[in-house]
Design a protein around this motif. Sequence first.
Motif, PDB file in Angstrom:
ATOM      1  N   TYR A 105       0.842  -1.191   0.000  1.00  0.00           N
ATOM      2  CA  TYR A 105       0.000   0.000   0.000  1.00  0.00           C
ATOM      3  C   TYR A 105       0.885   1.252   0.000  1.00  0.00           C
ATOM      4  N   ASP A 135      -0.892   8.002  -1.241  1.00  0.00           N
ATOM      5  CA  ASP A 135      -0.591   8.898  -2.359  1.00  0.00           C
ATOM      6  C   ASP A 135      -0.950  10.352  -2.088  1.00  0.00           C
ATOM      7  N   VAL A 144      -5.997   9.050  -0.110  1.00  0.00           N
ATOM      8  CA  VAL A 144      -5.957   8.214  -1.303  1.00  0.00           C
ATOM      9  C   VAL A 144      -4.822   7.206  -1.146  1.00  0.00           C
ATOM     10  N   SER A 159      -3.059   3.765  -2.832  1.00  0.00           N
ATOM     11  CA  SER A 159      -2.954   2.845  -3.957  1.00  0.00           C
ATOM     12  C   SER A 159      -2.390   1.511  -3.471  1.00  0.00           C
ATOM     13  N   SER A 160      -2.578   0.464  -4.260  1.00  0.00           N
ATOM     14  CA  SER A 160      -2.110  -0.863  -3.840  1.00  0.00           C
ATOM     15  C   SER A 160      -1.727  -1.711  -5.038  1.00  0.00           C
ATOM     16  N   THR A 161      -0.770  -2.591  -4.825  1.00  0.00           N
ATOM     17  CA  THR A 161      -0.411  -3.630  -5.800  1.00  0.00           C
ATOM     18  C   THR A 161      -0.287  -4.942  -5.045  1.00  0.00           C
ATOM     19  N   SER A 188      -4.195  -4.755  -8.612  1.00  0.00           N
ATOM     20  CA  SER A 188      -3.835  -3.370  -8.325  1.00  0.00           C
ATOM     21  C   SER A 188      -5.109  -2.603  -8.042  1.00  0.00           C
ATOM     22  N   GLU A 241      -7.015   1.246  -6.003  1.00  0.00           N
ATOM     23  CA  GLU A 241      -6.936   2.539  -5.323  1.00  0.00           C
ATOM     24  C   GLU A 241      -8.142   2.682  -4.415  1.00  0.00           C
ATOM     25  N   HIS A 276     -10.240   5.308  -1.611  1.00  0.00           N
ATOM     26  CA  HIS A 276     -10.433   6.611  -0.998  1.00  0.00           C
ATOM     27  C   HIS A 276     -11.023   6.370   0.389  1.00  0.00           C
ATOM     28  N   THR A 305     -13.574   2.196  -3.874  1.00  0.00           N
ATOM     29  CA  THR A 305     -12.528   1.222  -4.179  1.00  0.00           C
ATOM     30  C   THR A 305     -12.544   0.917  -5.672  1.00  0.00           C
TER      31      THR A 305
END
Length: 310
Positions: A216, A219, A227, A229-231, A260, A262, A264, A275
């Motif tokens: 995570y 951002d 915000v 983000s994730s992979t 992947s 994102e 909020h 999501t």
Amino acid sequence: QIMIRIFTKCFLFAALASHFACAPSQKIVMNNGAIPAGTVFKYLQVTSTTTELETGEETDLSTEQSTQHFTNVLEEKLPDGSTKWRTRVSRFQMETTKGDSVMLFDSDKPNPNEDPVKVLIFKQLVSTDIRYQVAPDGSISQMEGMNKMWQTVADSLDSDKKPVFEMVAKQFGDEYMAEAMKNTFAFYPGKPIRKGKSWKKNSTIKLFNAKTQTTYRLDEIFANDAVVSSTSIIKSDPEAPGELKMGPAKILYFLNGTGSGEMHIDHTTGMVTTTEATVKLEGHLEVKVPFLASTKMPVTIKTKTLVKQM
């Protein structure tokens, strides 16, 4: 093979949707804001999903949009920072498009030609309270309500269909859902995080028995919005694959992939408000039936999901 494809699509979608869905969580670490006990959240959750399922030489492409009318109540705050919640879906609307075919469903206004078992399931879904406990890190435990829902459905069916839903209740009841959802929202870093910094978390997609490591990254931080983000890297255990029982038969899942997304997050409450997620899984299914040779089927699943609370 038709039944295998139907069950695979239904349960793979359910597993992925539950893994990336929105739900009430604990306050985000970046802010010490708190939600008082007794607070009631009423909102619409709109989910749009595109799924591409390849099994063997066949490919299914479908889109689905569902609207769920949620009421979430924070019932109790515990000394260790955990919280107890009660959730109910009061209405479920769904539109599914596959090729030129469009299927509509509304739990408040079921079509007279609708499958009566489907109507019964959603009737119970919208009249069942689901209770669960959320730890300070967002992990979910002690879920209850699913056993009751499935048993009520089973008790309302003819004797020839009842065993199937009793089996479903055992596989997808309280214990399964609590374990499956346990780490879905446990993404909080456990310490203050500055913009641009990353952290890692491990979780499990229970249906596939797949281990997920997600990185995570914070951002952006706005007035009430963080915000993230994730992979993700998703790996199943070839020695202990996920399993779905269908009477005497069972399907074993051998799937690996990436994801992947994102999120909020309202960092005054810790609520995930939006999501977006993309997941690709590849591998094979193995179908085992007593006294018959097992069958292997290559599978590729690609999903794009957007979940919003309104």
